[in-house]
Design an enzyme around this catalytic site. Structure first.
Site: not given
Ligand code: BGC
Length: 668
Positions: A224
């Protein structure tokens, strides 16, 4: 395509491949590999065009579909696949190779700020709907990135919290949707932020091994965004790509490789998976064009809402008859491109189409002027510092035949990185509903919320409740059709609506700054409520209709591997409708602890007024299995099982018993 392998790249290039470029791209080894770009998100393409000086993002407008929670409430596999196709169309037109979606985390706790992004409290429903979405997306030419692995079920302190879960619960509840979605061969997956049993999800070697072993995953694993603490430890655990690029982490990775902490085998394994991901996606969309036009995508968005809105209460007030004079109140009735009827965080995007105005849409359908008063914003009354809402809204309601209050949450209350403190509506909204309903008891509440709401403070005052959810940009038209009987409600809850937050096991388990104990084990959602005989407001699988369905004529047969159930669903009303018949399995005298009943199949069928259909649902042996922690594998124990066909998890309509003997399904 002339494909390179890890062997064709230098060590430096391979190391560089293990981190992204900026926030949305992969490294192309100075042109040796195809260029690759990705975007959020689950409910509409969130293509970031630029980041402004103040840190805010400029986003390209795109079709806003209803939230995944609404998609789940449709219980319509074909529609999940269609949503995948529609999103793929958005991606293909924008040169996006990979969509960072869908999220399949289990709704263990209704407070979770991201529940609107997730499917269900039930791993089977979540897994099957996600599998169809991923298949629709990938068959149309765009890769999926399933998230967030794993046991990330609250946003509270999400970077440090350790979700402490026993092995069996992990496999049966939290891994399960991932294993089902793997049947669609997603090209990638994203780890979560939290720790799992003490270890960062980005370093979860056992979890990644389970994914690539028993769960059948054969793609690349992303971090993530900023979930990596130590790039080398993550790589050694099997995490392939860190996002976004991090200079310090890259420097350390290079040093660790040079000093032998990271071996060539470990580096090559990750690098090869990144290379495979790039080629898989390129091959996937070679020669493909957007399968759906923008207008078709908007129709998909509308259809999801039409099928996913859930009628929770109806004391003879709905559908509204032509000529009804309605008064609408509440900020959610008018949606705008930066709308309120949306959750916050990485799933939030800028709508493509026109805003909707529920009052105008109702006027068109009812043939009478519908009056509108905004009355309140999510947390405050308009034009009034105290909690009371403007007298105008109450007067409008008193003078109308029917009053419609549009209440809910939205990005202010449901968003990534925080949880709700309470699952009740803000006080101003509860009071508005009660004040309006006292002025006109013919009141319907349309609820624009992304997850379960405690309705007890106002439910007794109103005659109807329609859960619209986060309805997307075409949601207004769908809601208006449902209210006026131009469509028949057929959504069913994919999560329990408890009477109160305190009733939910997760709300009572231990949690401090570091640790969340999943001490309820397998008893998540309805598994707990049904087993404990605890009343809920609206059970899992619940949803009313304007049609009336009766079940009969259960027939059962088996060849040992598969159990085939068939039964009649008759529509005894004068309204065409759709019924979601649900099949649950209940082990009798199990040899290990088993939840009281578990969803193992369902069917959604259109049944014309006065007509009937014979529905067939097949269950495999796995419908009777559990994860044996002792043997570290799925087991099917010999014994007797009850198979229940019902309208929801508590409303059983047909039952039969089957046996497992020597691992085969037999009839008693
Ligand atoms: C989120 C993800 C997301 C990523 C990119 C993260 O903070 O948990 O679900 O895809 O950011 O925006």
């Amino acid at each position: 395509m002339n494909k390179l392998t890890a062997k064709d790249l230098t060590a430096q290039e391979k190391l560089r491949l293990l981190l992204g470029v900026g926030a949305w791209d992969l490294y192309d080894a100075e042109g040796k590999l195809p260029r690759f770009t990705m975007s959020d998100g689950p409910v509409g393409l969130r293509r970031v065009l630029s980041v402004r000086e103040d840190g805010s993002e400029e986003m390209k407008p795109s079709v806003a579909y209803p939230a995944i929670a609404v998609l789940a409430n449709t219980w319509d596999r074909a529609l999940a696949r269609k949503m995948g196709e529609a999103l793929a169309s958005d991606c293909l037109e924008n040169g996006v190779d990979l969509l960072l979606a869908p999220g399949v985390n289990i709704k263990r706790d209704p407070r979770n700020g991201r529940n609107f992004e997730y499917f269900s409290e039930d791993p089977y429903l979540a897994g099957v709907m996600a599998r169809e979405y991923v298949d629709g997306l990938q068959q149309s030419g765009v890769g999926a990135c399933v998230k967030h692995f794993c046991a990330n079920n609250l946003e509270y302190d999400r970077f440090e919290q350790s979700s402490e879960v026993d092995e069996r619960t992990l496999y049966e509840i939290y891994y399960k949707p991932f294993s089902i979605v793997c049947e669609a061969k997603p090209v990638s997956l994203m780890c979560s932020y939290n720790r799992v049993n003490g270890q960062y999800a980005a370093e979860n070697k056992r979890g990644f091994a389970a994914l690539r072993g028993e769960l059948g995953f054969d793609g690349a694993i992303f971090s993530d965004w900023e979930a990596v603490h130590d790039r080398t430890r993550s790589a050694k655990a099997g995490l392939d790509i860190e996002m976004p690029f991090n200079e310090a982490h890259f420097g350390q990775l290079v040093k660790d490789y040079e000093s032998g902490v990271l071996s060539d085998e470990e580096l090559d394994a990750c690098a090869q998976r990144v290379i495979d991901l790039i080629y898989r996606c390129k091959e996937m969309h070679e020669g493909k064009r957007a399968p759906l036009t923008v207008e078709e995508r908007l129709s998909v968005a509308e259809k999801i809402e039409r099928e996913g809105a859930v009628l929770l209460k109806n004391e003879g007030i709905l559908p509204l008859k032509k000529g009804t004079r309605a008064a609408v109140a509440g900020c959610y009735a008018k949606a705008e491109p930066t709308s309120l009827v949306f959750g916050g965080g990485s799933a939030r995007m800028v709508w493509l189409g026109q805003p909707f105005d529920l009052a105008a849409l109702l006027s068109e359908r009812l043939g009478e002027q519908t009056v509108y008063e905004r009355a309140f914003l999510p947390k405050v009354a308009i034009g009034n510092a105290a909690l009371g809402i403007p007298a105008r809204a109450v007067e409008n309601a008193a003078l109308a035949d029917v009053s419609i209050v549009c209440a809910g949450t939205g990005a202010d209350l449901e968003y990534e990185s925080g949880d709700r403190e309470s699952i009740r509506l803000p006080e101003v909204q509860e009071r508005a509903i009660v004040d309006i309903a006292k002025a006109n008891p013919e009141t319907v509440v349309v609820l624009f919320a992304g997850s379960a709401v405690d309705v007890s403070a106002w439910e007794p005052y109103v005659k109807g409740i329609l859960l619209a959810g986060f309805c997307g940009e075409r949601g207004g038209a769908a809601v208006a059709d449902l209210l006026c009987g131009l469509a028949c409600p057929s959504g069913r809850l994919a999560e329990t609506f408890p009477c109160a937050l305190e009733d939910v096991p997760a709300a009572n388990t231990f949690r401090n700054a570091n640790v969340t104990r999943y001490s309820e084990g397998l008893d998540v959602g309805y598994r707990y409520f049904v087993g404990a005989g605890k009343p809920v407001r609206y059970p899992f699988g619940f949803g009313l209709s304007y049609a009336v369905f009766e079940y009969s004529g259960l027939r059962v047969q088996t060849d040992g591997d598969t159990l085939e159930l068939s039964y009649l669903v008759r529509n005894t009303s004068q309204t065409d409708g759709k019924e979601v018949s649900q099949v649950y399995v209940r082990p009798i005298a199990a040899k290990v602890y088993r939840p009281e009943r578990e969803l193992k199949g369902w069917s959604k069928d259109e049944v014309a007024a006065g007509g009937q259909v014979r529905v067939t649902v097949r269950l495999g042996r796995d419908a009777f299995s559990y994860w044996s922690a002792a043997e570290a594998r799925e087991r099917v124990d010999d014994g007797v099982y009850e198979v229940i066909v019902g309208k929801n998890c508590t409303d059983a309509r047909l039952r039969c018993k089957v046996c497992i003997r020597g691992g085969n399904i037999v009839l008693p």
